[in-house]
Design a protein around this motif. Structure first.
Motif, mmCIF file in Angstrom:
data_model
loop_
_atom_site.group_PDB
_atom_site.id
_atom_site.type_symbol
_atom_site.label_atom_id
_atom_site.label_comp_id
_atom_site.label_asym_id
_atom_site.label_seq_id
_atom_site.Cartn_x
_atom_site.Cartn_y
_atom_site.Cartn_z
ATOM 1 N N SER A 123 0.829 -1.200 0.000
ATOM 2 C CA SER A 123 0.000 0.000 0.000
ATOM 3 C C SER A 123 0.862 1.248 0.000
ATOM 4 O O SER A 123 0.546 2.234 -0.663
ATOM 5 N N THR A 158 0.872 4.266 -2.741
ATOM 6 C CA THR A 158 0.657 5.657 -2.352
ATOM 7 C C THR A 158 1.787 6.551 -2.841
ATOM 8 O O THR A 158 1.551 7.656 -3.357
ATOM 9 N N GLN A 208 1.597 6.943 -6.685
ATOM 10 C CA GLN A 208 0.498 7.833 -7.031
ATOM 11 C C GLN A 208 0.873 9.292 -6.795
ATOM 12 O O GLN A 208 0.641 10.151 -7.651
ATOM 13 N N SER A 209 1.460 9.572 -5.646
ATOM 14 C CA SER A 209 1.856 10.945 -5.319
ATOM 15 C C SER A 209 2.897 11.470 -6.306
ATOM 16 O O SER A 209 2.833 12.621 -6.751
ATOM 17 N N ARG A 219 -7.983 13.963 -3.902
ATOM 18 C CA ARG A 219 -7.270 12.750 -3.486
ATOM 19 C C ARG A 219 -8.217 11.676 -2.970
ATOM 20 O O ARG A 219 -8.038 10.483 -3.249
ATOM 21 N N ASN A 231 -8.876 6.722 -5.673
ATOM 22 C CA ASN A 231 -8.897 5.265 -5.580
ATOM 23 C C ASN A 231 -10.250 4.671 -5.926
ATOM 24 O O ASN A 231 -10.375 3.446 -6.060
#
Length: 220
Positions: free
Chosen positions: A5, A9, A12-13, A60, A64
């Motif tokens: 995870s 994250t 993605q950032s 944000r 997802n």
């Protein structure tokens, strides 16, 4: 938080930051969609970066729950693309009809696959999609006639919101046939949801109405 995870994250950032640096994208919202309803974001298509720009422009908390719809043959070609599609973008991958029909193991007796099944499944779970109704990328000079998929999906899932998204300057950031990204400020304008087709509206009338609603955002 698990390592898997955390990895997702961080990637993605990084991609959101990179996208904003390369395109300078500014997003504008006529109306924020209801968070408790599935949403179909549909947009004009003139660059390989279009899906990333819409995804990066979302709050944000929504990312997802939003799935770009993309061609399986492209995104399954390499391990990196498969990782990005499945783990980072949460993409819904669909087979292109012509390639599926031309596959070596294709059989005339085989039952045809429902091309909207995976998309409808995501919407039934309360999640959202990013689609490009033109089907293929254009040159940015105009919007091509919409394919019928948007109509059939909207008829199958009438509870979903239909939100037009106008992308400006994307064809200049990454011109068709080019691998060189040109830093130019882009915009993503999210319109108010349009009505889903009712029983009396023909496919042609609905697609024309959806296209008009999208094109109207170009003048904002």
């Amino acid at each position: 938080m698990s390592r898997f995870s955390l990895d997702k994250t961080l990637v993605q950032s990084f991609l959101v930051t990179l996208c904003r640096l390369l395109t300078g994208v500014k997003s504008f919202w006529h109306q924020v969609p209801q968070k408790d309803r599935p949403t179909i974001y549909y947009a004009n298509h003139s660059s390989h970066l279009d899906g990333l720009v819409i995804w990066a422009s979302l709050p944000r908390a929504l990312r997802n729950q939003v799935h770009p719809v993309a061609a399986a043959d492209y995104w399954q070609k390499t391990p990196l693309r498969r990782y990005l599609a499945s783990r980072v973008f949460n993409a819904v991958l669909v087979e292109r009809r012509r390639q599926a029909a031309d596959a070596p193991d294709a059989s005339e007796s085989a039952a045809p696959r429902d091309p909207l099944a995976a998309l409808a499944d995501a919407l039934e779970k309360g999640e959202s999609l990013i689609i490009f109704p033109e089907g293929t990328r254009g040159d940015g000079d105009g919007v091509a006639t919409f394919k019928s998929g948007l109509y059939h999906l909207a008829r199958r899932m009438p509870e979903a919101q239909l939100v037009p998204v106008w992308l400006e300057n994307m064809n200049r950031v990454l011109p068709k046939g080019s691998r060189l990204v040109v830093p130019i400020i882009c915009t993503a304008t999210f319109g108010a949801p349009i009505d889903t087709p009712d029983g009396d509206e023909s496919k042609q009338d609905f697609l024309a109405r959806a296209k008009t609603a999208l094109e109207a955002l170009a003048n904002d």
